[in-house]
Structure formats: C-alpha cells, structure tokens
Design an enzyme around this catalytic site. Sequence first.
Site, PDB file in Angstrom:
ATOM      1  N   MET A  83      -8.213  -7.979   3.638  1.00  0.00           N
ATOM      2  CA  MET A  83      -8.711  -6.623   3.894  1.00  0.00           C
ATOM      3  C   MET A  83      -8.741  -6.215   5.372  1.00  0.00           C
ATOM      4  O   MET A  83      -9.398  -5.231   5.718  1.00  0.00           O
ATOM      5  CB  MET A  83     -10.101  -6.457   3.291  1.00  0.00           C
ATOM      6  CG  MET A  83     -10.150  -6.612   1.771  1.00  0.00           C
ATOM      7  SD  MET A  83      -8.971  -5.567   0.869  1.00  0.00           S
ATOM      8  CE  MET A  83      -9.668  -3.957   1.220  1.00  0.00           C
TER       9      MET A  83
ATOM     10  N   HIS B 116      -0.372  -4.697  -3.092  1.00  0.00           N
ATOM     11  CA  HIS B 116      -1.211  -3.505  -2.958  1.00  0.00           C
ATOM     12  C   HIS B 116      -1.459  -2.911  -4.338  1.00  0.00           C
ATOM     13  O   HIS B 116      -0.529  -2.774  -5.125  1.00  0.00           O
ATOM     14  CB  HIS B 116      -0.518  -2.483  -2.046  1.00  0.00           C
ATOM     15  CG  HIS B 116      -1.337  -1.256  -1.829  1.00  0.00           C
ATOM     16  ND1 HIS B 116      -2.412  -1.219  -0.973  1.00  0.00           N
ATOM     17  CD2 HIS B 116      -1.264  -0.029  -2.397  1.00  0.00           C
ATOM     18  CE1 HIS B 116      -2.956  -0.016  -1.005  1.00  0.00           C
ATOM     19  NE2 HIS B 116      -2.275   0.722  -1.860  1.00  0.00           N
TER      20      HIS B 116
HETATM   21  N1  NHR Z   1      -1.373  -4.836   8.138  1.00  0.00           N
HETATM   22  C1  NHR Z   1      -0.260  -4.170   8.415  1.00  0.00           C
HETATM   23  N2  NHR Z   1       0.097  -4.079   9.702  1.00  0.00           N
HETATM   24  N3  NHR Z   1       0.533  -3.586   7.487  1.00  0.00           N
HETATM   25  C2  NHR Z   1       0.175  -3.660   6.200  1.00  0.00           C
HETATM   26  O1  NHR Z   1       0.954  -3.084   5.287  1.00  0.00           O
HETATM   27  C3  NHR Z   1      -1.018  -4.333   5.825  1.00  0.00           C
HETATM   28  C4  NHR Z   1      -1.773  -4.926   6.853  1.00  0.00           C
HETATM   29  C5  NHR Z   1      -2.974  -5.588   6.555  1.00  0.00           C
HETATM   30  C6  NHR Z   1      -3.435  -5.635   5.262  1.00  0.00           C
HETATM   31  C7  NHR Z   1      -3.290  -4.964   2.866  1.00  0.00           C
HETATM   32  C8  NHR Z   1      -3.695  -3.501   2.604  1.00  0.00           C
HETATM   33  C9  NHR Z   1      -3.719  -3.194   1.133  1.00  0.00           C
HETATM   34  O2  NHR Z   1      -2.954  -3.771   0.359  1.00  0.00           O
HETATM   35  C10 NHR Z   1      -2.700  -5.028   4.232  1.00  0.00           C
HETATM   36  C11 NHR Z   1      -1.481  -4.388   4.509  1.00  0.00           C
HETATM   37  C12 NHR Z   1      -6.963  -3.353   4.477  1.00  0.00           C
HETATM   38  C13 NHR Z   1      -7.034  -2.009   4.817  1.00  0.00           C
HETATM   39  C14 NHR Z   1      -8.176  -1.500   5.644  1.00  0.00           C
HETATM   40  O3  NHR Z   1      -8.340  -0.300   5.821  1.00  0.00           O
HETATM   41  C15 NHR Z   1      -5.996  -1.180   4.431  1.00  0.00           C
HETATM   42  C16 NHR Z   1      -4.935  -1.673   3.711  1.00  0.00           C
HETATM   43  C17 NHR Z   1      -4.868  -3.021   3.370  1.00  0.00           C
HETATM   44  C18 NHR Z   1      -5.896  -3.855   3.753  1.00  0.00           C
HETATM   45  N4  NHR Z   1      -9.024  -2.391   6.202  1.00  0.00           N
HETATM   46  C19 NHR Z   1     -10.168  -2.080   7.066  1.00  0.00           C
HETATM   47  C20 NHR Z   1      -9.850  -2.392   8.544  1.00  0.00           C
HETATM   48  O4  NHR Z   1     -10.474  -1.734   9.400  1.00  0.00           O
HETATM   49  C21 NHR Z   1     -11.375  -2.883   6.707  1.00  0.00           C
HETATM   50  C22 NHR Z   1     -11.828  -2.685   5.312  1.00  0.00           C
HETATM   51  C23 NHR Z   1     -12.794  -3.763   4.846  1.00  0.00           C
HETATM   52  O5  NHR Z   1     -13.038  -4.751   5.570  1.00  0.00           O
HETATM   53  O6  NHR Z   1     -13.270  -3.641   3.697  1.00  0.00           O
HETATM   54  O7  NHR Z   1      -9.056  -3.314   8.813  1.00  0.00           O
HETATM   55  O8  NHR Z   1      -4.454  -2.276   0.700  1.00  0.00           O
HETATM   56  C1  GAR Z   2      -6.387  -7.022  -5.639  1.00  0.00           C
HETATM   57  O1  GAR Z   2      -6.438  -5.981  -6.578  1.00  0.00           O
HETATM   58  C2  GAR Z   2      -5.453  -6.668  -4.519  1.00  0.00           C
HETATM   59  O2  GAR Z   2      -4.323  -5.960  -4.932  1.00  0.00           O
HETATM   60  C3  GAR Z   2      -6.327  -5.809  -3.678  1.00  0.00           C
HETATM   61  O3  GAR Z   2      -7.599  -6.396  -3.718  1.00  0.00           O
HETATM   62  C4  GAR Z   2      -7.727  -7.173  -4.909  1.00  0.00           C
HETATM   63  C5  GAR Z   2      -7.988  -8.588  -4.531  1.00  0.00           C
HETATM   64  O4  GAR Z   2      -8.320  -9.317  -5.659  1.00  0.00           O
HETATM   65  N1  GAR Z   2      -5.855  -5.728  -2.346  1.00  0.00           N
HETATM   66  C6  GAR Z   2      -6.216  -4.772  -1.534  1.00  0.00           C
HETATM   67  O5  GAR Z   2      -6.881  -3.834  -1.883  1.00  0.00           O
HETATM   68  C7  GAR Z   2      -5.749  -4.969  -0.131  1.00  0.00           C
HETATM   69  N2  GAR Z   2      -6.308  -3.949   0.668  1.00  0.00           N
HETATM   70  P1  GAR Z   2      -8.320 -10.894  -5.614  1.00  0.00           P
HETATM   71  O6  GAR Z   2      -9.127 -11.312  -4.405  1.00  0.00           O
HETATM   72  O7  GAR Z   2      -9.001 -11.281  -6.893  1.00  0.00           O
HETATM   73  O8  GAR Z   2      -6.897 -11.361  -5.546  1.00  0.00           O
END
Ligand code: NHR
Ligand code: GAR
Length: 220
Positions: A90, A109
């Site tokens: 995350m 995702h």
């Molecule tokens: N990093 C990059 N550069 N590019 C991507 O495509 C990424 C990445 C890091 C993580 C997973 C992604 C998802 O599948 C991922 C893809 C976290 C956030 C977010 O807003 C958004 C997308 C994804 C993962 N994170 C917050 C932050 O400030 C924190 C949120 C929290 O801690 O709950 O980093 O959705």
């Molecule tokens: C999954 O649904 C994954 O796709 C999503 O979080 C869940 C993790 O479940 N990922 C994101 O939203 C990344 N931002 P898990 O910990 O049981 O695999």
Amino acid sequence: MMRVVVLISGRGSNLASLFAATDRDGFPARVVAVISNRPAAQGLAIAAARGVPTDVLDHRQFAERGQFDTALAGVIDGFMPDLIVLAGFMRILGEGFVRRYEGRLINIHPSLLPAFPGLHTHRRALLEGVRIHGCTVHFVTADLDHGPVIIQAAVPVLDSDDEDTLAARVLAQEHVVYPQAVRWFAEGRLHLCAGRIVLDVPQDGASALIAPQIARCPPC
Ligand code: NHR
Ligand code: GAR
C-alpha cells in the site's frame, strides 16, 4: 528456480495463493522473502509459518519517501530476486525505485485498469454502476496503476452487491491470475520490452479470464 520477493502491507491472501502455486510440482519460482511496510501485517505470519524469511520496514520511521524507497531497495537486493511482486502493498513507490526494478516489478490491482486506479476501487465501481469489474496484474511504472497490463480477470457486479461481496468475488480471481502471471514470468514467457508486454503463450483466450459465474447457465 526463479527467486521472488513479495511485498505486502496486510492480510496476505495473495501471498498465500502464490505459496499454494509454488508448492505445486514443477512451479519454476519460489518465494525467498516477504517484506512488509506494516509491522502488524497478517501476511508476515503466513511466511514465517513456512520458514520463509520476513522483514519489516516501517515507512513511518522514515522522514521522506525517498529514504524509505532506498532502504527498501537495500533489503530487497539482499535477497537477490529475479522478480518483485507487490501483493496488497500500500505504499506508492518513487521513480528511482521503479526504474531500478523495471521489467521485474509487478502489481495486482483490484480493478479492470485503466478504470479505477488508486484506492477504494470496489466502492467506486459500485458508485459508478459498472456491470463488470475485476482485477489487473501489471508491470509497475512510475505512473501509478498505469503500467503495461499482463493479465486481467472480470467478474459481474450484482444488484445485491456491497463493497465486501464484490471485493470477495474479485479476490477469488486475483488468486487465479496472479500465480499465472508469476508462472509466465518464471518460465521466461513474459517480458517487458520497450514499455510493451511480450507474452509467449498461445492466444486461445487464456490471457483474459472471465469469471465462471458469467459462463454458468442456470438450470432450465
Ligand atoms: N508505485 C508505483 N510507482 N507505481 C505503481 O503502479 C504502484 C506503486 C506502489 C503500489 C499498488 C497500488 C494498487 O494496486 C502500487 C502500485 C497504494 C496507493 C496509495 O495511495 C495507491 C495505489 C497502490 C498502492 N498509497 C498511499 C500512499 O501515500 C497510502 C495508503 C495507505 O497506506 O493505506 O502511499 O492500488
Ligand atoms: C487485494 O485485493 C489487492 O488487489 C489489493 O489489496 C488486497 C490485498 O489483499 N491491493 C491494493 O489495493 C493495492 N493498493 P491480500 O493482502 O489478502 O493479498
């Protein structure tokens, strides 16, 4: 054997599905380490129970995102992975980190990208009223949730759905497509080439799965 490092933040059900896959005879990859940015991530116990090394890098201990990324890269490199798998990870990763692992960093995702990048995808899908939702495995690029698509799975959205029931239906498909993507990569059938996917698998429809509940015919 390809070496895989998995990054998690929470529950770890995708991690568990990957373990279930790598347990099977002939699976050409193994998980050599699991790293979490959250000390309380339940997925850490899943790895520890199997004797797989774990590490925690708490992002809150770092003043800047870049410092966290650098420390994370240091831990990852110690395990010499061929592939880094984000499984419910995350934290957004910076451009330097992403460039360092270009072509060997993948994410799952919980939406049919490019729809619903970012967070709260199931809630947003319900609000938008889409009838088809799903999940996407993609190579990670600096452009958040916009990297080249490897495999997707689609599920129907039902009138009776709430966020939890929809998330569960998507999650079941995540557990199908993510191990498949890792297998393709480990078999050398999947590459990122000049920013595009090269996938050496027969084009019989296997690269886009439709959830079985769409195909099932009611008794009539
Ligand atoms: N990093 C990059 N550069 N590019 C991507 O495509 C990424 C990445 C890091 C993580 C997973 C992604 C998802 O599948 C991922 C893809 C976290 C956030 C977010 O807003 C958004 C997308 C994804 C993962 N994170 C917050 C932050 O400030 C924190 C949120 C929290 O801690 O709950 O980093 O959705
Ligand atoms: C999954 O649904 C994954 O796709 C999503 O979080 C869940 C993790 O479940 N990922 C994101 O939203 C990344 N931002 P898990 O910990 O049981 O695999």
